[in-house]
Design an enzyme around this catalytic site. Structure first.
Site, PDB file in Angstrom:
ATOM      1  N   LYS A   1     160.582  56.227  30.503  1.00 30.40           N
ATOM      2  CA  LYS A   1     161.642  56.933  31.246  1.00 30.40           C
ATOM      3  C   LYS A   1     161.172  57.274  32.651  1.00 30.40           C
ATOM      4  CE  LYS A   1     164.438  61.195  31.018  1.00 30.40           C
ATOM      5  NZ  LYS A   1     163.898  62.064  32.080  1.00 30.40           N
TER       6      LYS A   1
ATOM      7  N   TYR B   1     155.895  64.601  27.275  1.00 30.93           N
ATOM      8  CA  TYR B   1     155.018  64.817  28.426  1.00 30.93           C
ATOM      9  C   TYR B   1     153.597  64.733  27.895  1.00 30.93           C
ATOM     10  CZ  TYR B   1     158.681  66.463  31.629  1.00 30.93           C
ATOM     11  OH  TYR B   1     159.773  66.554  32.453  1.00 30.93           O
TER      12      TYR B   1
ATOM     13  N   THR C   1     158.056  60.155  29.540  1.00 34.22           N
ATOM     14  CA  THR C   1     158.418  60.436  30.935  1.00 34.22           C
ATOM     15  C   THR C   1     157.234  60.101  31.831  1.00 34.22           C
ATOM     16  OG1 THR C   1     159.954  62.117  30.213  1.00 34.22           O
ATOM     17  CG2 THR C   1     159.237  62.243  32.507  1.00 34.22           C
TER      18      THR C   1
ATOM     19  N   HIS D   1     164.846  61.348  37.217  1.00 30.62           N
ATOM     20  CA  HIS D   1     164.638  62.701  36.700  1.00 30.62           C
ATOM     21  C   HIS D   1     165.726  63.636  37.235  1.00 30.62           C
ATOM     22  CE1 HIS D   1     161.136  64.884  34.661  1.00 30.62           C
ATOM     23  NE2 HIS D   1     162.055  65.828  34.806  1.00 30.62           N
TER      24      HIS D   1
ATOM     25  N   SER E   1     163.595  67.531  24.517  1.00 28.49           N
ATOM     26  CA  SER E   1     162.511  67.667  25.495  1.00 28.49           C
ATOM     27  C   SER E   1     161.240  68.193  24.841  1.00 28.49           C
ATOM     28  CB  SER E   1     162.948  68.645  26.592  1.00 28.49           C
ATOM     29  OG  SER E   1     161.836  69.021  27.390  1.00 28.49           O
TER      30      SER E   1
HETATM   31  C1  FNR Z   1     165.647  67.500  33.203  1.00 31.21           C
HETATM   32  N1  FNR Z   1     165.045  66.270  32.955  1.00 31.21           N
HETATM   33  C2  FNR Z   1     163.979  66.204  32.096  1.00 31.21           C
HETATM   34  N2  FNR Z   1     163.391  65.004  31.837  1.00 31.21           N
HETATM   35  C3  FNR Z   1     162.368  64.911  30.977  1.00 31.21           C
HETATM   36  O1  FNR Z   1     161.864  63.816  30.767  1.00 31.21           O
HETATM   37  N3  FNR Z   1     161.887  66.025  30.342  1.00 31.21           N
HETATM   38  C4  FNR Z   1     162.420  67.260  30.548  1.00 31.21           C
HETATM   39  O2  FNR Z   1     161.974  68.232  29.961  1.00 31.21           O
HETATM   40  C5  FNR Z   1     163.477  67.373  31.478  1.00 31.21           C
HETATM   41  N4  FNR Z   1     164.033  68.583  31.745  1.00 31.21           N
HETATM   42  C6  FNR Z   1     165.114  68.669  32.582  1.00 31.21           C
HETATM   43  C7  FNR Z   1     165.706  69.896  32.806  1.00 31.21           C
HETATM   44  C8  FNR Z   1     166.834  69.986  33.596  1.00 31.21           C
HETATM   45  C9  FNR Z   1     167.490  71.322  33.810  1.00 31.21           C
HETATM   46  C10 FNR Z   1     167.381  68.830  34.208  1.00 31.21           C
HETATM   47  C11 FNR Z   1     168.614  68.896  35.063  1.00 31.21           C
HETATM   48  C12 FNR Z   1     166.774  67.613  34.007  1.00 31.21           C
HETATM   49  C13 FNR Z   1     165.653  65.041  33.480  1.00 31.21           C
HETATM   50  C14 FNR Z   1     166.726  64.537  32.535  1.00 31.21           C
HETATM   51  O3  FNR Z   1     166.155  64.009  31.371  1.00 31.21           O
HETATM   52  C15 FNR Z   1     167.582  63.407  33.159  1.00 31.21           C
HETATM   53  O4  FNR Z   1     166.721  62.420  33.695  1.00 31.21           O
HETATM   54  C16 FNR Z   1     168.512  63.916  34.252  1.00 31.21           C
HETATM   55  O5  FNR Z   1     168.970  65.212  33.965  1.00 31.21           O
HETATM   56  C17 FNR Z   1     169.711  62.985  34.411  1.00 31.21           C
HETATM   57  O6  FNR Z   1     170.495  63.345  35.478  1.00 31.21           O
HETATM   58  P1  FNR Z   1     171.812  64.268  35.376  1.00 31.21           P
HETATM   59  O7  FNR Z   1     172.652  63.758  34.229  1.00 31.21           O
HETATM   60  O8  FNR Z   1     171.348  65.669  35.200  1.00 31.21           O
HETATM   61  O9  FNR Z   1     172.457  64.048  36.718  1.00 31.21           O
END
Ligand code: FNR
Length: 369
Positions: A230, A129, A155, A254, A106
């Site tokens: 994404k 980001y 993202t 997300h 991330s």
């Molecule tokens: C995320 N996600 C996410 N996506 C992204 O593009 N940058 C990020 O920094 C984050 N940070 C993040 C933190 C936490 C705690 C969660 C739960 C999710 C989204 C992540 O990449 C992904 O799309 C989802 O987590 C997928 O779903 P599941 O496997 O958590 O159900």
């Protein structure tokens, strides 16, 4: 307690972590309808297994953007992993490498791109980001490239942060002993406390809401890394992403943390796959907790899946060993699903191995009159 499936780590994490941190990891947006639906929708897809096929040898390997990996199960970017465990992203990077799969780091990691690279060899993607200050973005992308990252996951579903009510109630903010390591030195590594979610305020202050398709092209002028878009869940945006030069699409909502009442990603996947017409690979994340889920996504045309929450929950429970175990359990379950469906390689997984609600009503019992 012996952990026998991925979901069980969530309860352990809940017990171990301070409430503010657990809630940040677990929550979805608003009513959390999409959060539940991401799981429920998988349960409405059933198998049409084939039998009496020699399944004594099963090959789960695949090639993603030219990189050979051990299985189509990869790690999604999740922010601030040192809140879960002191080794944070280091532990995740090591677990992914040991499993022979890809980790996506991330932008908001609590370890920098250089630190993660220093854990040793591994195929890694960098999630981006886009900040208002494009110099910050250009610098960061260059650093990721230099640190050996192989692709950018851009993202695109976060011009503003979704409304996560637990974070508002908890006044969520990054604990003072941590920083968003990639932005340390740029004076953007800390998150101020706010009278709602500190992260929502940070996003409102720093993230570029004007981001549009032309910026996907701009990104290609500052890096040679392929770009995965994404956060696509419609056919229209799939076509635009490919036109804009995307090397792949990640069907993602997300983790249900942005717009509530969007469909489960597994429901949106086939629409995106059809629109992509095989021009670029399509991936999925959201609610994948079982090997059967991985199989269903591949049967609907995904080239691979990513997991988010299972990583932070298992990190909280057992650090690197936990993440390793999650990857192993999913791998073993996926292999078993392939065997019991009569598939010995990923190529053999077809649309005919599953039946969905939107197919002819094969799987549903006739209503009782
Ligand atoms: C995320 N996600 C996410 N996506 C992204 O593009 N940058 C990020 O920094 C984050 N940070 C993040 C933190 C936490 C705690 C969660 C739960 C999710 C989204 C992540 O990449 C992904 O799309 C989802 O987590 C997928 O779903 P599941 O496997 O958590 O159900």
């Amino acid at each position: 307690m012996e952990v026998t499936n991925v979901t069980e780590y969530q309860a352990i994490a809940k017990e171990k972590l301070p409430k503010m941190i657990y809630d940040y990891y677990a929550s979805g947006a608003e009513d959390q309808w999409t959060l539940e639906e991401n799981r429920n929708a998988f349960a409405r897809i059933l198998f049409r297994p084939r039998i009496l096929i020699d399944v004594s040898k099963i090959d789960m390997t695949t090639t993603i953007l030219g990189f050979k990996i051990s299985m189509p199960i990869m790690i999604a970017p999740t922010a601030m992993q040192k809140m879960a465990h002191p080794e944070g992203e280091y532990a995740t990077a090591r677990a992914a490498s040991a499993a022979g799969t890809i980790m996506t780091l991330s932008s908001w990691a609590t370890s920098s791109v250089e630190e993660v690279a220093s854990t040793g060899p591994g195929i890694r993607f960098f999630q981006l980001y886009v900040y208002k200050d494009r110099n910050v973005v250009a610098q960061l992308v260059r650093r990721a490239e230099r640190a050996g990252f192989k692709a950018i996951a851009l993202t695109v579903d976060t011009p503003r942060l979704g409304r996560r009510e637990a974070d508002i109630k908890n006044r969520f903010t990054l604990p003072p002993y941590l920083t968003l390591k990639n932005f340390e030195g740029l004076d953007l590594g800390k998150m101020d406390e706010a009278n709602d979610s500190g992260l929502a305020s940070y996003v409102a202050g720093q993230i570029d809401r004007t981001l549009s398709w032309k910026d996907v092209k701009w990104l290609q002028t500052i890096t040679t890394m392929p770009i995965l878009v994404k956060g696509v869940i419609t056919a229209e945006d799939t076509r635009l992403a490919i036109q804009a030069g995307a090397a792949g699409i990640i069907v993602s909502n997300h983790g249900a943390r942005q717009l509530d009442y969007v469909p489960a990603t597994i429901m949106a996947l086939e629409e995106v796959v059809k629109a992509a017409q095989g021009r670029v690979p399509v991936f999925l994340d959201g609610g994948v907790r079982r090997g059967t889920d991985v199989f269903k996504a591949l049967a609907l045309g995904a080239s691979g899946i990513f997991i988010g929450r299972p990583v932070v929950f298992s990190l909280a429970a057992e650090g690197e060993a936990g993440v390793k175990n999650v990857l192993k359990m999913l791998r073993d379950e996926f292999e078993l699903t392939m065997a019991l469906s009569g598939c010995t390689s990923l190529k053999q997984i077809t649309r005919n191995h599953i039946v969905t609600e939107w197919d002819a009503p094969l799987a549903r019992p006739a209503p009782r009159l």
